[in-house]
Design a protein around this motif. Structure first.
Motif, PDB file in Angstrom:
ATOM      1  N   GLY A 204       0.778  -1.228   0.000  1.00 23.91           N
ATOM      2  CA  GLY A 204       0.000   0.000   0.000  1.00 23.91           C
ATOM      3  C   GLY A 204       0.806   1.272   0.000  1.00 23.91           C
ATOM      4  O   GLY A 204       0.240   2.372  -0.062  1.00 23.91           O
ATOM      5  N   GLY A 205       2.148   1.183   0.078  1.00 28.97           N
ATOM      6  CA  GLY A 205       2.983   2.365   0.033  1.00 28.97           C
ATOM      7  C   GLY A 205       3.413   2.682  -1.389  1.00 28.97           C
ATOM      8  O   GLY A 205       3.310   1.856  -2.296  1.00 28.97           O
ATOM      9  N   PHE A 206       3.917   3.904  -1.606  1.00 23.11           N
ATOM     10  CA  PHE A 206       4.350   4.288  -2.950  1.00 23.11           C
ATOM     11  C   PHE A 206       5.512   5.268  -2.866  1.00 23.11           C
ATOM     12  O   PHE A 206       5.710   5.962  -1.856  1.00 23.11           O
ATOM     13  CB  PHE A 206       3.196   4.931  -3.730  1.00 23.11           C
ATOM     14  N   ALA A 267       5.906  10.461  -1.635  1.00 19.10           N
ATOM     15  CA  ALA A 267       5.936   9.114  -1.069  1.00 19.10           C
ATOM     16  C   ALA A 267       4.958   8.997   0.090  1.00 19.10           C
ATOM     17  O   ALA A 267       4.634   9.975   0.768  1.00 19.10           O
ATOM     18  CB  ALA A 267       7.351   8.758  -0.596  1.00 19.10           C
ATOM     19  N   GLY A 268       4.498   7.770   0.302  1.00 24.42           N
ATOM     20  CA  GLY A 268       3.655   7.459   1.449  1.00 24.42           C
ATOM     21  C   GLY A 268       3.863   6.013   1.853  1.00 24.42           C
ATOM     22  O   GLY A 268       4.079   5.135   1.005  1.00 24.42           O
ATOM     23  N   TYR A 269       3.798   5.762   3.174  1.00 34.74           N
ATOM     24  CA  TYR A 269       4.019   4.395   3.672  1.00 34.74           C
ATOM     25  C   TYR A 269       3.188   4.207   4.935  1.00 34.74           C
ATOM     26  O   TYR A 269       3.234   5.021   5.865  1.00 34.74           O
ATOM     27  CB  TYR A 269       5.497   4.167   3.981  1.00 34.74           C
ATOM     28  N   HIS A 270       2.427   3.106   4.979  1.00 32.30           N
ATOM     29  CA  HIS A 270       1.572   2.803   6.122  1.00 32.30           C
ATOM     30  C   HIS A 270       2.377   2.107   7.208  1.00 32.30           C
ATOM     31  O   HIS A 270       2.834   0.968   7.041  1.00 32.30           O
ATOM     32  CB  HIS A 270       0.390   1.944   5.688  1.00 32.30           C
ATOM     33  N   LEU A 271       2.570   2.830   8.324  1.00 31.96           N
ATOM     34  CA  LEU A 271       3.244   2.237   9.469  1.00 31.96           C
ATOM     35  C   LEU A 271       2.354   1.228  10.172  1.00 31.96           C
ATOM     36  O   LEU A 271       2.833   0.292  10.821  1.00 31.96           O
ATOM     37  CB  LEU A 271       3.660   3.330  10.450  1.00 31.96           C
ATOM     38  N   SER A 272       1.047   1.440  10.069  1.00 32.72           N
ATOM     39  CA  SER A 272       0.037   0.534  10.616  1.00 32.72           C
ATOM     40  C   SER A 272      -1.242   0.781   9.836  1.00 32.72           C
ATOM     41  O   SER A 272      -1.301   1.714   9.029  1.00 32.72           O
ATOM     42  CB  SER A 272      -0.184   0.817  12.114  1.00 32.72           C
ATOM     43  N   ASP A 274      -3.769   2.259  10.685  1.00 27.62           N
ATOM     44  CA  ASP A 274      -4.364   3.548  11.021  1.00 27.62           C
ATOM     45  C   ASP A 274      -3.408   4.726  10.924  1.00 27.62           C
ATOM     46  O   ASP A 274      -3.813   5.874  11.155  1.00 27.62           O
ATOM     47  CB  ASP A 274      -4.937   3.508  12.444  1.00 27.62           C
ATOM     48  N   VAL A 275      -2.141   4.482  10.594  1.00 26.73           N
ATOM     49  CA  VAL A 275      -1.150   5.563  10.570  1.00 26.73           C
ATOM     50  C   VAL A 275      -0.330   5.479   9.287  1.00 26.73           C
ATOM     51  O   VAL A 275       0.205   4.414   8.952  1.00 26.73           O
ATOM     52  CB  VAL A 275      -0.214   5.502  11.791  1.00 26.73           C
ATOM     53  N   GLU A 276      -0.216   6.619   8.587  1.00 30.45           N
ATOM     54  CA  GLU A 276       0.584   6.707   7.370  1.00 30.45           C
ATOM     55  C   GLU A 276       1.670   7.765   7.548  1.00 30.45           C
ATOM     56  O   GLU A 276       1.417   8.889   7.999  1.00 30.45           O
ATOM     57  CB  GLU A 276      -0.274   7.073   6.159  1.00 30.45           C
ATOM     58  N   LEU A 277       2.878   7.400   7.181  1.00 21.96           N
ATOM     59  CA  LEU A 277       3.988   8.336   7.093  1.00 21.96           C
ATOM     60  C   LEU A 277       4.080   8.803   5.642  1.00 21.96           C
ATOM     61  O   LEU A 277       4.090   7.988   4.721  1.00 21.96           O
ATOM     62  CB  LEU A 277       5.289   7.653   7.498  1.00 21.96           C
ATOM     63  N   TYR A 278       4.121  10.125   5.431  1.00 20.92           N
ATOM     64  CA  TYR A 278       4.192  10.627   4.055  1.00 20.92           C
ATOM     65  C   TYR A 278       5.220  11.748   3.959  1.00 20.92           C
ATOM     66  O   TYR A 278       5.594  12.379   4.960  1.00 20.92           O
ATOM     67  CB  TYR A 278       2.822  11.123   3.575  1.00 20.92           C
ATOM     68  N   THR A 322       8.348  18.391   2.705  1.00 19.48           N
ATOM     69  CA  THR A 322       7.305  18.185   3.714  1.00 19.48           C
ATOM     70  C   THR A 322       7.399  16.763   4.233  1.00 19.48           C
ATOM     71  O   THR A 322       7.581  15.821   3.454  1.00 19.48           O
ATOM     72  CB  THR A 322       5.901  18.411   3.117  1.00 19.48           C
ATOM     73  N   ILE A 323       7.276  16.600   5.536  1.00 24.93           N
ATOM     74  CA  ILE A 323       7.171  15.277   6.131  1.00 24.93           C
ATOM     75  C   ILE A 323       6.020  15.312   7.131  1.00 24.93           C
ATOM     76  O   ILE A 323       5.802  16.317   7.809  1.00 24.93           O
ATOM     77  CB  ILE A 323       8.484  14.855   6.815  1.00 24.93           C
TER      78      ILE A 323
END
Length: 803
Positions: A204-206, A267-272, A274-278, A322-323
């Motif tokens: 699910g990340g990109f 970029a985006g990555y699901h840590l869980s 319910d939580v996404e790091l982008y 941006t983070i």
């Protein structure tokens, strides 16, 4: 029923499907600009938003995002040519007001502005908005343009509207493109290449990457140098006819040359679950150079017996990143992010001289380090959103948030030779009194609520409190609504207050412009020297916006939107007219000359000298209307044509002018002359109408666009104390793009912008003659405020491979 929150925007401008797709076009895309709810369609919003996809922008034929927007959006117009360093950083404006009145977002986050302030008299004077040149076209997924005041949602700058650039988030595939072109007249050669690649990150990340390089060469739309022609005709210097390059000796009136390298990441990555790091960011490096006026062979014959043309050079590094983290917790959707941006510029002048230094010492460099200027912005946001069931037709959408921002602006002095007395010819180095570092902080909190009292009525409310370290507090609010009489017809409207904090560049930028027969100082209004002529430090602008519109679905996939608006701006920060200290060699104002000296400038041996300065001196009112009609037509087996008709009418009026300070009035000068006032009122086209059609059949796609530009006008002050009106005239501009898909991934395109090589009317010949008689080169033969440019037609070819 879809729930919406305040300030969203409406009305898609003919969303065009990807090239050669045979699907029916989407009636109304989902938007994110101005809303903190999910799933909102543009057509359901209470304020107009125009959505442009990547294919529509590509078919505009320009490799620059700013130019592509201007040829597609009727309410958006770009600068044709700039003076001095402004030619290396051209500006654009929405709805005929300042470039600074449009907020630019990247993926919904505030973009930093340019440090390169446009200061020399032009219709874009004062512009320090974000430089869209540093956004790679290949990285753009779509652009959403909110045509409404949005200070309550986003804070400062969002008076005319918001441009939200949504980056590509593909996790697979990509595209490689190359293009080349030039103006019909044979100059302005342009070429470039880009690559976009999407990669998958985990489940699910990109990761989406873009690289782009571009080159654009000089153009020249100016006339022959009047000083040279007069000297030849009078017999004073008949030999000047043999100067290299004659008669095109003075090339100041045209495009600058630049090379540009761009890179972006999204970029985006699901840590869980319910939580996404982008994160996302851009990097741009630009080297640009623009010709200054030709200096005659008599100017410094010891070094330049054939005359010389200085080149103002600008090397710019533009970085933004941006983070953030976003997710859901206990019924709240939350988003915590931090964005940093910097625009760093180094100035050089080559092929020049410091004539005062040569006269005093017998020597002068020919190349100069003129200094540097830098702007930074660091913004941190926390946004919260949830739905509350209060027994209404739909749950109430509640949004809360906070923002902290720090801005800095720095001017660095030039080398000693560049700033000695009047300084290096064309662009003197920044002086010791120009140099300095400035900063400010602001903190804000906001609240928004959207609710449906009945299934047909949507009401949005928003309020925002901001505190600036240099201005204090300001409170703004907004109310908007939409009522659906039937599924196919609705009325919508908004009322809001807003504000804009002057940029630090407007408050503190100081520089000197040296022309062949003149020298003028950009006096910073926040400096002590400005008090000598009665100018106070800048304060915020305040605005009041109203809009009323209708949305109609006339048939399946046929939509019509009509929106009228009014933008009132109080205490508007505007540039003065030219305030002379010395006029034709005679002292005009002792106060102006004293301010020049107090600012640390030494201007000698020039017949015309003076200052320009920004102040909160004027109130304006802009009224207009936007119309958008989308009409897809099926031709059966013969293909399909997607039509769109978009139009904007806009008229700005100065409603109040502050009294001229006594220190200036004593010399018989007004703070705002006819040039300054016409810059605000009439220098944008009164209307702009764009009829576009895209025909698709099999491997062919033909995009046709006919744009009608209304007249724009502006007074000129050529030097005899009178004013002469320049007019662009009305103009039909035709654009054509023809694409053929050779294979599944390979597409070739050819096209032309301004197919029939239309130019604006020439400037007032009487005024041009006066300028020539006063010693001006008088090469600007077309109005420099022309919204459709000065260079005429441009043709191009493009190849792209998608995978």
């Amino acid at each position: 029923m879809i729930r919406i929150s305040l300030g969203t925007a409406l009305a898609v401008i003919g969303s065009v499907q990807p090239a050669f797709a045979q699907d029916e076009p989407e009636q109304s895309p989902i938007i994110v600009t101005g809303t903190r709810a999910t799933g909102l369609r543009a057509i359901d919003s209470p304020a107009p938003v125009q959505v442009l996809d990547a294919i529509t922008l590509e078919r505009a034929g320009s490799p620059s995002l700013m130019t592509a927007l201007s040829t597609t959006l009727p309410s958006f117009n770009t600068q044709a040519v700039g003076n001095d360093l402004a030619n290396e950083t051209l500006s654009a404006r929405l709805r005929g007001v300042s470039p600074n009145h449009t907020l630019v977002l990247i993926n919904g986050k505030r973009r930093h502005g340019s440090a390169n302030l446009s200061v020399v008299s032009s219709a874009f004077q004062g512009g320090a908005a974000p430089d869209l040149t540093f956004i790679p076209m290949a990285s753009v997924g779509r652009v959403e343009v909110l045509l409404d005041g949005a200070a309550a949602e986003y804070g400062s700058d969002a008076i005319a509207g918001v441009i939200n650039i949504i980056l590509r988030d593909d996790a697979a595939g990509g595209k490689i493109s190359a293009h080349g072109g030039q103006y019909f007249q044979g100059d302005g050669e342009t070429w470039g290449a880009s690559a976009n690649l999407g990669l998958k990150l985990g489940e699910g990340g990109f990761l989406n990457l873009t690289a782009e390089t571009r080159f654009h060469d000089y153009s020249n739309a100016g006339g022959p140098d009047a000083r040279v022609e007069q000297a030849i005709a009078s017999g004073a210097h008949p030999e000047w006819r043999n100067l290299p390059g004659y008669p095109n000796l003075n090339r100041v009136f045209g495009d600058a040359r630049y090379t540009l390298q761009l890179f972006s990441v999204n970029a985006g990555y699901h840590l869980s679950p319910d939580v996404e790091l982008y994160g996302f960011g851009t990097y741009g490096h630009k080297k640009a150079g623009g010709w200054a006026n030709f200096r005659l062979p008599t100017r410094l014959p010891q070094l330049y017996p054939l005359g010389f043309s200085p080149v103002d050079r600008l090397k710019t590094d533009d970085v933004a990143g941006t983070i953030g983290l976003r997710g859901d917790f206990a019924g709240w959707a939350w988003d915590l992010s931090s964005t940093y941006g910097v625009n760093d510029n180094k100035v050089a002048v080559t092929g020049s001289a410091n004539i005062d230094l040569f006269a005093d010492t017998g020597a002068t460099p020919t190349d100069f380090d003129a200094g540097a200027f830098k702007a930074t912005q660091w913004t941190t946001n926390l946004d919260l959103n949830r739905q509350l069931d209060l027994g209404l037709a739909e749950p109430v959408n509640l949004a809360l948030g906070a923002e902290f921002r720090r801005e800095t602006y720095k001017l660095q002095e030039g080398d000693p030779a560049s700033r000695y007395k009047a300084g290096s010819q064309s662009f003197p180095g920044f002086g010791l009194t120009d140099a300095g570092s400035h900063s400010r902080r602001n903190a804000a909190v906001y609240a928004e609520a959207s609710f449906l009292p009945t299934p047909k009525l949507t009401i949005n409310l928003a309020g925002r409190l901001e505190h600036f370290s240099d201005f204090g507090e300001t409170v703004v609010g907004k109310i908007s609504g939409r009522y659906a009489f039937t599924p196919g017809f609705a009325l919508r409207g908004t009322a809001s207050t807003g504000f804009r904090a002057p940029t630090l560049a407007e408050a503190y930028y100081s520089a000197t412009n040296v022309q062949p027969n003149s020298a003028f100082v950009q006096l910073p209004p926040n400096a002590a020297a400005a008090r000598l002529i009665g100018i106070e430090p800048l304060s915020p602008e305040h605005s009041t916006n109203f809009s009323l519109g209708a949305v109609a679905t006339l048939a399946p996939r046929v939509t019509l939107t009509v929106d009228a608006y009014q933008i009132g701006i109080r205490d508007r920060v505007v540039a003065s007219g030219t305030l002379y200290g010395t006029y034709a060699g005679v002292v005009r104002s002792a106060a102006v000359n004293a301010a020049i000296v107090a600012n640390g400038n030494v201007l000698e041996n020039v017949p015309f000298s003076g200052i320009n300065v920004f102040s909160n001196g004027i109130d304006t009112r802009t009224r207009g209307i936007d119309v958008v009609l989308n009409l897809p037509t099926s031709l059966g087996n013969a293909g399909r044509i997607d039509w769109s008709l978009a139009a904007n009418y806009s008229k700005t009026k100065v409603t109040e002018i502050r009294a001229t300070p006594a220190e200036l009035a004593a010399s018989g000068q007004s703070l705002f002359d006819k040039v300054a006032l016409s810059t605000l009122e009439t220098a944008s086209p009164e209307y702009k109408i764009i009829l576009a059609g895209v025909y698709k059949q099999g491997p062919w796609a033909v995009a046709f666009k006919e744009s009608l530009y209304g007249n724009a006008s502006r007074y000129a002050d050529p030097g005899d104390g009178l004013y002469y009106l320049d007019k662009t005239g009305t103009a039909f501009i035709t654009d054509l793009d023809i694409a053929y898909k050779l294979t599944k991934g390979l597409t070739l395109s050819i096209g032309a912008n301004n197919l029939f090589d239309k130019r604006p009317n020439r400037v007032n010949e009487a005024g041009l003659s006066v300028a020539a008689a006063a010693g001006s080169p008088a090469v600007e033969v077309y109005p420099n405020f022309s919204a459709f440019g000065i260079n005429g037609g441009y043709y191009y070819a493009r190849a792209s491979f998608a995978f």
